[in-house]
Design an enzyme around this catalytic site. Sequence first.
Site, PDB file in Angstrom:
ATOM      1  N   GLY A 128       0.812  -1.219   0.000  1.00  0.00           N
ATOM      2  CA  GLY A 128       0.000   0.000   0.000  1.00  0.00           C
ATOM      3  C   GLY A 128       0.842   1.264   0.000  1.00  0.00           C
TER       4      GLY A 128
ATOM      5  N   ARG B  61       7.387  -8.764   4.215  1.00  0.00           N
ATOM      6  CA  ARG B  61       6.432  -7.822   3.593  1.00  0.00           C
ATOM      7  C   ARG B  61       5.167  -8.616   3.350  1.00  0.00           C
ATOM      8  NH1 ARG B  61       9.390  -3.941  -0.210  1.00  0.00           N
ATOM      9  NH2 ARG B  61      11.578  -4.384   0.133  1.00  0.00           N
TER      10      ARG B  61
ATOM     11  N   THR C  63      -2.608   2.024  11.211  1.00  0.00           N
ATOM     12  CA  THR C  63      -3.935   1.985  10.587  1.00  0.00           C
ATOM     13  C   THR C  63      -4.965   2.691  11.469  1.00  0.00           C
ATOM     14  OG1 THR C  63      -3.293  -0.131   9.639  1.00  0.00           O
ATOM     15  CG2 THR C  63      -5.629   0.414   9.557  1.00  0.00           C
ATOM     16  N   SER C  64      -5.850   3.419  10.823  1.00  0.00           N
ATOM     17  CA  SER C  64      -6.904   4.131  11.551  1.00  0.00           C
ATOM     18  C   SER C  64      -8.046   3.175  11.906  1.00  0.00           C
ATOM     19  CB  SER C  64      -7.409   5.294  10.695  1.00  0.00           C
ATOM     20  OG  SER C  64      -7.630   4.858   9.368  1.00  0.00           O
TER      21      SER C  64
ATOM     22  N   PRO D  46      -2.133   7.352  15.892  1.00  0.00           N
ATOM     23  CA  PRO D  46      -3.062   7.937  14.919  1.00  0.00           C
ATOM     24  C   PRO D  46      -2.357   8.749  13.835  1.00  0.00           C
ATOM     25  CG  PRO D  46      -3.861   8.295  17.153  1.00  0.00           C
ATOM     26  CD  PRO D  46      -2.464   7.752  17.273  1.00  0.00           C
TER      27      PRO D  46
ATOM     28  N   HIS E 294      -8.240  15.269   3.285  1.00  0.00           N
ATOM     29  CA  HIS E 294      -7.403  14.152   2.821  1.00  0.00           C
ATOM     30  C   HIS E 294      -7.588  13.881   1.327  1.00  0.00           C
ATOM     31  CE1 HIS E 294      -6.921  13.206   7.121  1.00  0.00           C
ATOM     32  NE2 HIS E 294      -5.871  12.497   6.751  1.00  0.00           N
ATOM     33  N   HIS E 295      -6.664  13.056   0.822  1.00  0.00           N
ATOM     34  CA  HIS E 295      -6.749  12.526  -0.547  1.00  0.00           C
ATOM     35  C   HIS E 295      -8.033  11.701  -0.697  1.00  0.00           C
ATOM     36  CE1 HIS E 295      -5.678   8.419   0.832  1.00  0.00           C
ATOM     37  NE2 HIS E 295      -5.014   9.079   1.778  1.00  0.00           N
TER      38      HIS E 295
ATOM     39  N   LYS F 275      -8.826   7.811   0.564  1.00  0.00           N
ATOM     40  CA  LYS F 275      -8.923   7.432   1.977  1.00  0.00           C
ATOM     41  C   LYS F 275     -10.248   6.716   2.234  1.00  0.00           C
ATOM     42  CE  LYS F 275      -8.383   9.156   6.689  1.00  0.00           C
ATOM     43  NZ  LYS F 275      -7.680   7.924   7.062  1.00  0.00           N
TER      44      LYS F 275
ATOM     45  N   GLY G 291      -8.461   9.099  11.683  1.00  0.00           N
ATOM     46  CA  GLY G 291      -8.027   8.722  13.029  1.00  0.00           C
ATOM     47  C   GLY G 291      -7.443   9.913  13.769  1.00  0.00           C
ATOM     48  N   THR G 292      -6.756  10.764  13.031  1.00  0.00           N
ATOM     49  CA  THR G 292      -6.154  11.957  13.653  1.00  0.00           C
ATOM     50  C   THR G 292      -7.232  12.913  14.164  1.00  0.00           C
ATOM     51  OG1 THR G 292      -4.353  11.745  12.060  1.00  0.00           O
ATOM     52  CG2 THR G 292      -4.514  13.842  13.230  1.00  0.00           C
TER      53      THR G 292
END
Length: 244
Positions: A11, A32, A75-76, A100, A129-130, A133, A139-140
Site C-alpha cells: 500500500g 512484507r 492503521t486508523s 493515529p 485528505h486525498h 482514503k 483517526g487523527t
Amino acid sequence: MIKVGVLGAAGRMGSEACAAVDGADDLELVARVDVGDAREALEAADVVVDFTHPSAVADNLRWCVDAGLHVVVGTSGVGEELLDDVRGRLKPGQGVLVVPNFGIGAVLMMRFAAQAARFYDSVEVVELHHPRKADAPSGTATRTAQMIAAARAEAGVGPGPDATTHDPDGARGATVDGIPVHAVRMAGLVAHQEVLLGSEGETLTIRHDSLHRSSFMPGVLLAVRGVADHPGLTVGLDALLDLD
Ligand SMILES: NC(=O)C1=CN([C@@H]2O[C@H](COP(=O)(O)OP(=O)(O)OC[C@H]3O[C@@H](n4cnc5c(N)ncnc54)[C@H](OP(=O)(O)O)[C@@H]3O)[C@@H](O)[C@H]2O)C=CC1
Ligand SMILES: O=C(O)C1=N[C@H](C(=O)O)C[C@H](O)C1
C-alpha cells in the site's frame, strides 16, 4: 538489528515504510505481507508495523499480539473496545503502540489544540485528505477531538454556542465526543488538518499539512525502535518524543 515485518506492504504507507526500514542501518526488513500473503512470515520479526485497512486492523492486531510480537499500528479505526481487548492479551514485556499520526507536526498540532481548547467558546476540527482514503473522520481528527473534549471537560468548559435547529443534510458535520468534525476529500491533497477555535472578537487556527508520505517516516522509525522499550499499550507518539 531489530527485525521488522510490514503488514499492508504493497500500500501507499506500507511501501513507504518498507523503504524507510530498508534504508535504516539498525533495522532489517524480514517480512512484507499484503492481502493474500501468509501472516506466518511475520513470525520472523521482532516488530510488526500495520498499515492496512480499518476493517482489517483488529484481526491483524490480535493475531500479532497472540504471536508475541511487538506491534506498531498506524492503521486508523482502532476503537476503545479493541484497545481493551489488546490490553488483556498482552504478555509481560510486550509493547503495542497505536499511533493515529506519525507526523511530528501532527502530534504537536494535537497537543496545541488540546492546550488551547479550554480558552475558547467554540472549537471545531476540519480534516482534509486525498480521495482514496477509506474512512471518515480520520483517526487523527478523532484523536484530536477526544483530546480537546477531555481538556474542556477537565476545565469545566461546556459545548460551543450553536443556534442550528434545522440541518437535514448534516452540513454541521459529525460530532466526536461533542466536538464538531468535518471531513474534506479532494484530489491533490495528502493529509491535512485545521483546528478552529473562536471566542468573541478573535479566532485561532492551528493547521498541519503532510505534503508527502515521507513526513510520516521519522515517526514510524522512532516507533519501531522504541516499541520494545514501552511495554503495554500506548496510544500516540507523545510518550516517545519527550515533549514535557
Ligand atoms: N498513522 C499514520 O500516521 C498514518 C496512517 N494511515 C493509515 O494507514 C492505513 C493505510 O493507509 P494507506 O497506506 O493509504 O492505504 P492503502 O490502501 O494504500 O494500503 C493498504 C494496503 O493494505 C492491504 N491490506 C488490506 N487488508 C489487508 C490485510 N488484512 N492484510 C494485509 N494487507 C492488507 C491493501 O491491499 P488491497 O489494496 O488489495 O486491499 C493495501 O495494499 C489507513 O488506515 C490510513 O488511515 C495513513 C497515513 C499515515
Ligand atoms: O489515510 C491517510 O492518508 C491518513 N490517515 C491517518 C488518519 O486517519 O488520521 C493519518 C493521516 O491523517 C493520513
